[in-house]
Design an enzyme around this catalytic site. Structure first.
Site, short mmCIF file in Angstrom:
data_model
loop_
_atom_site.label_atom_id
_atom_site.label_comp_id
_atom_site.label_asym_id
_atom_site.label_seq_id
_atom_site.Cartn_x
_atom_site.Cartn_y
_atom_site.Cartn_z
N SER A 128 -16.67 -4.56 -17.53
CA SER A 128 -17.21 -5.65 -16.72
C SER A 128 -18.69 -5.45 -16.41
CB SER A 128 -16.39 -5.79 -15.43
OG SER A 128 -16.75 -6.94 -14.72
N ASP B 125 -22.60 -11.45 -15.75
CA ASP B 125 -22.44 -10.00 -15.83
C ASP B 125 -21.99 -9.61 -17.24
OD1 ASP B 125 -19.78 -10.85 -15.76
OD2 ASP B 125 -19.12 -9.22 -14.46
N ASP C 9 -19.20 -8.85 -18.85
CA ASP C 9 -18.11 -9.53 -19.54
C ASP C 9 -18.07 -11.02 -19.23
OD1 ASP C 9 -17.30 -9.02 -16.92
OD2 ASP C 9 -15.18 -8.91 -17.44
N ASP D 249 -17.72 -12.90 -16.52
CA ASP D 249 -16.77 -13.55 -15.62
C ASP D 249 -17.32 -13.66 -14.20
OD1 ASP D 249 -16.57 -10.91 -14.74
OD2 ASP D 249 -14.37 -10.87 -14.75
#
Length: 455
Positions: A107, A247, A249, A251
């Site tokens: 992430s 960010d 990833d 999301d």
């Protein structure tokens, strides 16, 4: 290599590549997830598991081993390749023959980290309270039995399905011409966002669009305002209507207005919720308990009913499913849509912002400043040795509040201010959020509560 227990977090598996993660762990995770699915009757004979990954340097090898582990358990896999988490989640929830999946990503964490996220076909995350500890036990026992028949791997492209679904919630013909800046943070936004925006009358200047697992420009975490400096400068330099950050990833979002100001999370969530209410009239909306009271005020004025939620993706998705909420806003800049099986989608969030500004004759800076009625401290972290002692002390000191809520720590509500103190789900700290009717009261009470916590 021994496997450290602490990499099994509240919502995923995440750790340092050096010394904490390995291809052997990835292989075991693949096998363990397959066993978990079978044991809980989540998978039928003809169903497949989705596999996706981000751009981190170790992600290809980790994905390869996860897939091998699934195959050795006799499970067929569909590989969507490089993927954002919203794109991966869409694959998991949108096709009846896909039962869920594993995404290789850390992430928003820095380059030295990687990890594994688990999603079911319901959209629910597999977290600490919903099966992740079972997967952990299977990984540590490592007592897997090879299937007589190995699973297969199929590479698929689902972008057209994804694009059509995302565009189904907005009228793209009504979106007007805007000039925007998108900071992809060298993360996974390139998988979908440029192809989405190419169909709109929007002039886009991209920063750091190319996926690069070393994050050569800045940490891909828009919650840290220092990572938005380049975006703010570019918005002002070219006179953009706003800037949008993602960010690693893709999301989680960050939003910068036309004056180069960072728009706080509560205001972003409130605006997105208003777009949802245009379709889901008088529906139930969720905001996490750290959010400004302004969110509840605005949504209720527009006809919604509002409940508070705990912090964390697994908690919020579960509450959305159980309560039939149409939308949820989290202060971490994750926004969840019931129309997409309660999962986050940053592409849709950007489309809603474009739609909202197309319908209003106002600049984004005017829109959100006109909504400001309270003064919020933002989230402040404290390293505390005895967290339970501090929490109990706060309960004793502020127990005379007009209202006290024991949901994710303690929240105390007084006539002119409120605050929440909770233990972090991901770090060894206490987190404080405080809001007041005036800036002076906010500063006074913030100092008072902070001193008590640190004493």
């Amino acid at each position: 290599m021994s496997i450290p227990e602490h990499i099994f977090k509240s919502y995923d598996v995440r750790g340092l590549v050096e010394g904490e993660l390995s291809t052997d762990l990835a292989y075991r995770i693949g096998r363990a997830f397959a066993v978990f699915l079978r044991t809980n009757n989540f998978i039928k004979e003809d169903q497949k598991v989705v596999s996706g990954r981000d751009m981190r340097l170790t992600s290809p090898d980790f994905q390869k081993e996860v897939v091998r582990g699934l195959n050795d358990e006799g499970v067929d896999v569909v590989n969507i390749g490089l993927s954002s988490t919203p794109f991966f989640n869409f694959a998991c929830v949108s096709f009846p023959n896909y039962v869920g999946g594993i995404m290789i990503t850390a992430s928003h964490n820095p380059a030295e980290y990687n990890g594994f996220k688990f999603t079911l076909s319901s959209g629910l995350s597999v977290g600490k309270e919903s099966g992740l500890m079972d997967i952990k036990d299977l990984v540590f026992k490592n007592e897997f039995v090879d299937s007589r028949k190995k699973g297969d791997v199929e590479n698929i492209d689902i972008f057209e399905d994804y694009k059509n679904k995302v565009f189904s919630f907005v009228d793209k013909e009504k979106i007007k011409k805007f000039k925007i800046v998108v900071d992809a943070g060298n993360g996974m936004a390139k998988v979908t966002l440029p192809r989405i925006l190419s169909e709109l009358p929007v002039e886009v200047e991209y920063l750091y669009l190319e996926p690069d697992g070393t994050f050569p420009n800045h940490e891909a975490n828009p919650l840290k305002t220092e990572t938005l400096v380049d975006l703010q400068k570019k918005v002002l330099e070219i006179g953009a209507d706003f800037g949008f950050a993602l960010d690693g990833d893709a999301d989680r979002v960050g939003l910068v207005d036309d004056k180069g100001q960072v728009v706080p999370a509560s205001f972003v969530g409130a605006l997105l919720g208003l777009e949802i209410l245009k379709k889901h009239h008088k529906s139930l909306m969720l905001c996490d308990l750290r959010s400004s009271k302004m969110v509840q005020d605005i949504w209720k004025k527009s006809g919604a009913s509002v409940d508070l939620s705990m912090v964390g993706t697994a908690n919020i998705k579960k509450q959305m499913q159980e309560s039939k909420a149409s939308f949820a806003s989290e202060l971490s800049m994750h926004f969840y849509y019931a129309d997409l099986s309660n999962v986050e989608n940053t592409d849709l969030s950007l489309l809603y912002i474009l739609q909202m500004l197309s319908e209003r004759a106002e600049k984004l800076s005017d829109v959100w400043h006109n909504m400001q009625t309270y003064y919020h401290s933002g989230e402040i972290n404290f390293e505390v040795k005895d967290k339970e002692k501090v929490l109990n002390g706060l309960k004793e000191k502020y127990g005379n509040a007009e209202k006290m809520l024991e949901l994710d720590g303690f929240s105390f509500y007084f006539s002119d201010f409120w605050f929440n103190v909770r233990q972090s789900n991901t770090e060894p700290v206490l987190r404080l959020n405080l809001e007041a009717d005036t800036e002076d009261i906010m500063k006074e009470k913030l100092l008072e509560v902070s001193e008590f916590i640190q004493s």
